[in-house]
Design a protein around this motif. Structure first.
Motif, PDB file in Angstrom:
ATOM      1  N   SER A   1       0.833  -1.194   0.000  1.00 50.45           N
ATOM      2  CA  SER A   1       0.000   0.000   0.000  1.00 50.45           C
ATOM      3  C   SER A   1       0.872   1.250   0.000  1.00 50.45           C
ATOM      4  O   SER A   1       1.929   1.282   0.628  1.00 50.45           O
ATOM      5  N   PRO A   2       0.458   2.288  -0.708  1.00 53.07           N
ATOM      6  CA  PRO A   2       1.252   3.518  -0.729  1.00 53.07           C
ATOM      7  C   PRO A   2       1.238   4.183   0.635  1.00 53.07           C
ATOM      8  O   PRO A   2       0.338   3.930   1.451  1.00 53.07           O
ATOM      9  N   PRO A   3       2.242   5.032   0.922  1.00 50.50           N
ATOM     10  CA  PRO A   3       2.261   5.713   2.223  1.00 50.50           C
ATOM     11  C   PRO A   3       0.975   6.502   2.462  1.00 50.50           C
ATOM     12  O   PRO A   3       0.441   6.496   3.559  1.00 50.50           O
ATOM     13  N   TYR A   4       0.487   7.191   1.442  1.00 53.49           N
ATOM     14  CA  TYR A   4      -0.760   7.934   1.544  1.00 53.49           C
ATOM     15  C   TYR A   4      -1.583   7.681   0.283  1.00 53.49           C
ATOM     16  O   TYR A   4      -1.034   7.692  -0.821  1.00 53.49           O
ATOM     17  N   ARG A   5      -2.862   7.484   0.468  1.00 52.06           N
ATOM     18  CA  ARG A   5      -3.756   7.310  -0.673  1.00 52.06           C
ATOM     19  C   ARG A   5      -4.352   8.660  -1.081  1.00 52.06           C
ATOM     20  O   ARG A   5      -4.703   9.468  -0.226  1.00 52.06           O
ATOM     21  N   ILE A   6      -4.491   8.857  -2.376  1.00 54.03           N
ATOM     22  CA  ILE A   6      -5.350   9.904  -2.902  1.00 54.03           C
ATOM     23  C   ILE A   6      -6.468   9.199  -3.635  1.00 54.03           C
ATOM     24  O   ILE A   6      -6.236   8.506  -4.631  1.00 54.03           O
ATOM     25  N   VAL A   7      -7.675   9.333  -3.100  1.00 53.57           N
ATOM     26  CA  VAL A   7      -8.838   8.590  -3.577  1.00 53.57           C
ATOM     27  C   VAL A   7      -9.872   9.580  -4.081  1.00 53.57           C
ATOM     28  O   VAL A   7     -10.291  10.484  -3.342  1.00 53.57           O
ATOM     29  N   GLY A   8     -10.273   9.430  -5.327  1.00 55.35           N
ATOM     30  CA  GLY A   8     -11.249  10.345  -5.890  1.00 55.35           C
ATOM     31  C   GLY A   8     -12.526   9.645  -6.286  1.00 55.35           C
ATOM     32  O   GLY A   8     -12.485   8.652  -7.026  1.00 55.35           O
ATOM     33  N   TYR A   9     -13.654  10.135  -5.789  1.00 55.27           N
ATOM     34  CA  TYR A   9     -14.939   9.658  -6.310  1.00 55.27           C
ATOM     35  C   TYR A   9     -15.158  10.323  -7.661  1.00 55.27           C
ATOM     36  O   TYR A   9     -14.869  11.512  -7.840  1.00 55.27           O
ATOM     37  N   ALA A  10     -15.661   9.560  -8.614  1.00 49.48           N
ATOM     38  CA  ALA A  10     -15.841  10.086  -9.966  1.00 49.48           C
ATOM     39  C   ALA A  10     -17.172   9.622 -10.534  1.00 49.48           C
ATOM     40  O   ALA A  10     -17.403   8.416 -10.676  1.00 49.48           O
ATOM     41  N   THR A  11     -18.030  10.570 -10.860  1.00 51.29           N
ATOM     42  CA  THR A  11     -19.255  10.240 -11.577  1.00 51.29           C
ATOM     43  C   THR A  11     -19.005  10.246 -13.080  1.00 51.29           C
ATOM     44  O   THR A  11     -19.851   9.795 -13.857  1.00 51.29           O
ATOM     45  N   GLY A  12     -17.860  10.766 -13.478  1.00 51.54           N
ATOM     46  CA  GLY A  12     -17.477  10.824 -14.880  1.00 51.54           C
ATOM     47  C   GLY A  12     -16.019  11.205 -14.983  1.00 51.54           C
ATOM     48  O   GLY A  12     -15.292  11.220 -13.985  1.00 51.54           O
ATOM     49  N   TRP A  13     -15.599  11.521 -16.206  1.00 51.07           N
ATOM     50  CA  TRP A  13     -14.201  11.882 -16.420  1.00 51.07           C
ATOM     51  C   TRP A  13     -14.126  12.923 -17.514  1.00 51.07           C
ATOM     52  O   TRP A  13     -14.793  12.807 -18.549  1.00 51.07           O
ATOM     53  N   ILE A  14     -13.314  13.949 -17.279  1.00 49.69           N
ATOM     54  CA  ILE A  14     -13.089  14.995 -18.270  1.00 49.69           C
ATOM     55  C   ILE A  14     -11.726  14.738 -18.900  1.00 49.69           C
ATOM     56  O   ILE A  14     -10.727  14.624 -18.182  1.00 49.69           O
ATOM     57  N   PRO A  15     -11.655  14.588 -20.236  1.00 47.26           N
ATOM     58  CA  PRO A  15     -10.385  14.216 -20.879  1.00 47.26           C
ATOM     59  C   PRO A  15      -9.193  15.072 -20.470  1.00 47.26           C
ATOM     60  O   PRO A  15      -8.070  14.560 -20.360  1.00 47.26           O
ATOM     61  N   SER A  16      -9.415  16.357 -20.209  1.00 54.59           N
ATOM     62  CA  SER A  16      -8.296  17.227 -19.830  1.00 54.59           C
ATOM     63  C   SER A  16      -7.669  16.804 -18.506  1.00 54.59           C
ATOM     64  O   SER A  16      -6.527  17.187 -18.208  1.00 54.59           O
ATOM     65  N   GLN A  17      -8.369  16.009 -17.715  1.00 52.84           N
ATOM     66  CA  GLN A  17      -7.834  15.589 -16.423  1.00 52.84           C
ATOM     67  C   GLN A  17      -6.857  14.418 -16.545  1.00 52.84           C
ATOM     68  O   GLN A  17      -6.169  14.086 -15.579  1.00 52.84           O
ATOM     69  N   THR A  18      -6.799  13.811 -17.719  1.00 54.67           N
ATOM     70  CA  THR A  18      -5.969  12.617 -17.879  1.00 54.67           C
ATOM     71  C   THR A  18      -4.501  12.901 -17.580  1.00 54.67           C
ATOM     72  O   THR A  18      -3.775  12.022 -17.107  1.00 54.67           O
ATOM     73  N   LYS A  19      -4.066  14.126 -17.805  1.00 51.73           N
ATOM     74  CA  LYS A  19      -2.667  14.487 -17.544  1.00 51.73           C
ATOM     75  C   LYS A  19      -2.294  14.294 -16.077  1.00 51.73           C
ATOM     76  O   LYS A  19      -1.102  14.146 -15.748  1.00 51.73           O
ATOM     77  N   ASP A  20      -3.282  14.292 -15.186  1.00 55.42           N
ATOM     78  CA  ASP A  20      -3.013  14.196 -13.747  1.00 55.42           C
ATOM     79  C   ASP A  20      -3.362  12.834 -13.149  1.00 55.42           C
ATOM     80  O   ASP A  20      -3.319  12.670 -11.930  1.00 55.42           O
ATOM     81  N   VAL A  21      -3.689  11.856 -13.982  1.00 53.20           N
ATOM     82  CA  VAL A  21      -4.160  10.587 -13.449  1.00 53.20           C
ATOM     83  C   VAL A  21      -3.068   9.859 -12.663  1.00 53.20           C
ATOM     84  O   VAL A  21      -3.352   9.044 -11.787  1.00 53.20           O
ATOM     85  N   GLY A  22      -1.808  10.187 -12.938  1.00 53.91           N
ATOM     86  CA  GLY A  22      -0.716   9.578 -12.189  1.00 53.91           C
ATOM     87  C   GLY A  22      -0.651  10.013 -10.737  1.00 53.91           C
ATOM     88  O   GLY A  22       0.082   9.414  -9.944  1.00 53.91           O
ATOM     89  N   LYS A  23      -1.413  11.041 -10.378  1.00 52.97           N
ATOM     90  CA  LYS A  23      -1.420  11.529  -9.003  1.00 52.97           C
ATOM     91  C   LYS A  23      -2.499  10.863  -8.147  1.00 52.97           C
ATOM     92  O   LYS A  23      -2.598  11.132  -6.949  1.00 52.97           O
ATOM     93  N   ILE A  24      -3.300  10.021  -8.776  1.00 56.07           N
ATOM     94  CA  ILE A  24      -4.434   9.392  -8.092  1.00 56.07           C
ATOM     95  C   ILE A  24      -4.116   7.923  -7.836  1.00 56.07           C
ATOM     96  O   ILE A  24      -3.669   7.215  -8.736  1.00 56.07           O
ATOM     97  N   ASP A  25      -4.354   7.452  -6.625  1.00 57.82           N
ATOM     98  CA  ASP A  25      -4.145   6.040  -6.297  1.00 57.82           C
ATOM     99  C   ASP A  25      -5.372   5.199  -6.639  1.00 57.82           C
ATOM    100  O   ASP A  25      -5.256   4.117  -7.201  1.00 57.82           O
TER     101      ASP A  25
END
Length: 375
Positions: free
Chosen positions: A32-56
């Motif tokens: 398990s990572p030291p800290y989780r970043i957990v996002g609830y998502a009802t959808g996805w905006i393509p412009s956000q894909t650049k930051d997907v590496g920041k989400i566990d």
């Protein structure tokens, strides 16, 4: 984190099932990572894909509970697959599925019998496996409560514990066949909203708790205030809800700190006809006005159109006050996010989660979370 195992022979699979489950859980805990970043998502905006590496972990919201079965209709299945496709960008990304949400009923009824619990658990595990997700998140709001318009029962407290045990067992059984550890988390509130939950009893079934440390004040509360405040304001009444008080409640129940993931809000709440004392903070109001996502707050409200930003040093939370219109807005911003990240580190908690991904299309607050936990 899920782990693959070498596939045993068919005759040995049954013998090694308990061992596989135990190994899977142990490997998950170790990786398990030291800290989780957990996002609830009802959808996805393509412009956000650049930051997907920041989400566990992304938690797709929501699966449906119908006639005791957990499942996804075609549209929601497509939405889930959009999130799962993001693994091509971040192979370490986990995608879970949440079932429930505010006003969604059927939990009390499903949990009321052994057969109902098994039906819920087996259908949920089958859904997770079939759609190649990584885990389940149960969002029953709330056992023993009917404020959201759902049915409840005095037996919900015991039955919720039994339901989660059944789900854990079904996920482990299917996971052993799939050579994965399927995670199980819950979205859970605090204070009066866990009066019918045995926190200590459900703890062993769960990989982590998503603490909904937001909406502390809303259309159903008598005053304004910090809807996602970290600590108690000097003006808060009695045992008013805060993030720190929620964490302490769960720690006191025996939950390890690393299993507690506190919540942040990518939106604010506005109240109208607010009594002007203390610039509207913790004051009575005429009516709840509306919610505003983070881009709206930046563009139209923060130090604009008569809304002045104030900072509560005790609560570590901002608010907006319009002295002309007597409007009040409570929200999270980069400063309060930074305070929450420092708190997570100081208390050795599991991480941060947020509602909801599409409320911050530019991922500004997500970036603040990531920086706060990784610097």
């Amino acid at each position: 984190m899920r782990h693959a195992f070498s596939r045993p022979g068919r005759m040995l699979a049954g013998l090694f099932l308990p061992l596989l489950v135990a190994m899977s859980g142990a490997a998950f805990a170790q990786s398990s990572p030291p800290y989780r970043i957990v996002g609830y998502a009802t959808g996805w905006i393509p412009s956000q894909t650049k930051d997907v590496g920041k989400i566990d972990t992304l938690i797709f919201a929501f699966a449906q509970l119908k006639n005791g079965n957990v499942g996804l209709d075609d549209d929601h299945a497509k939405g889930l697959q959009t999130l799962i496709a993001l693994k091509s960008v971040n192979p370490k990304l986990k995608v879970a599925v949440s079932v429930g949400g505010w006003t969604v009923g059927g939990f009390s009824e499903a949990a009321s019998t052994a057969a109902g619990r098994q039906q819920f658990a087996d259908s949920a595990a089958r859904m997770i496996s079939t759609h190649h997700a990584d885990g389940l998140d149960v969002d029953w709001e709330y056992p023993g409560h009917h404020e959201s318009g759902i049915k409840s029962s005095p037996q919900d407290k015991a039955n919720f514990t039994l339901l989660l045990k059944s789900v854990r067992a079904s996920l482990d059984r299917v996971g052993a066949k799939d050579h994965k550890h399927y995670t199980l988390s819950i979205a859970i509130a605090d204070g009066p909203f866990v009066s019918d939950i045995d926190i200590a009893a459900i703890n062993p079934s769960l990989d982590w708790f998503n603490l909904m440390t937001y909406d502390f004040v809303n259309a159903n509360t008598p005053t304004t205030g910090h809807h996602t405040g970290l600590h108690a304001s000097a003006l808060i009444a009695g045992d008013g809800r805060t993030t720190d008080r929620a964490v302490k409640e769960f720690l006191a129940a025996g939950v390890p700190p690393q299993k507690l993931v506190i919540g942040a809000a990518l939106y604010g709440r506005e109240f109208a006809d607010v009594k002007p004392d203390h610039n509207g903070l913790y004051q009575t109001y005429g009516h709840f006005q509306s919610g505003h996502n983070w881009p709206e707050l930046k563009q139209d409200f923060i130090n604009k159109q008569g809304y002045v930003r104030y900072w509560d040093d005790a609560a570590q939370a901002p608010w907006l006050w319009n002295a002309t219109t007597h409007r009040f807005i409570t929200y999270d911003d980069p400063q309060s996010i930074a305070a929450k990240m420092a708190y997570i580190k100081a208390e050795h908690l599991g991480g941060i989660m947020y509602w909801e991904q599409t409320n911050d299309p530019a991922d500004e607050l997500l970036n603040d979370m990531w920086k706060g936990l990784n610097n």
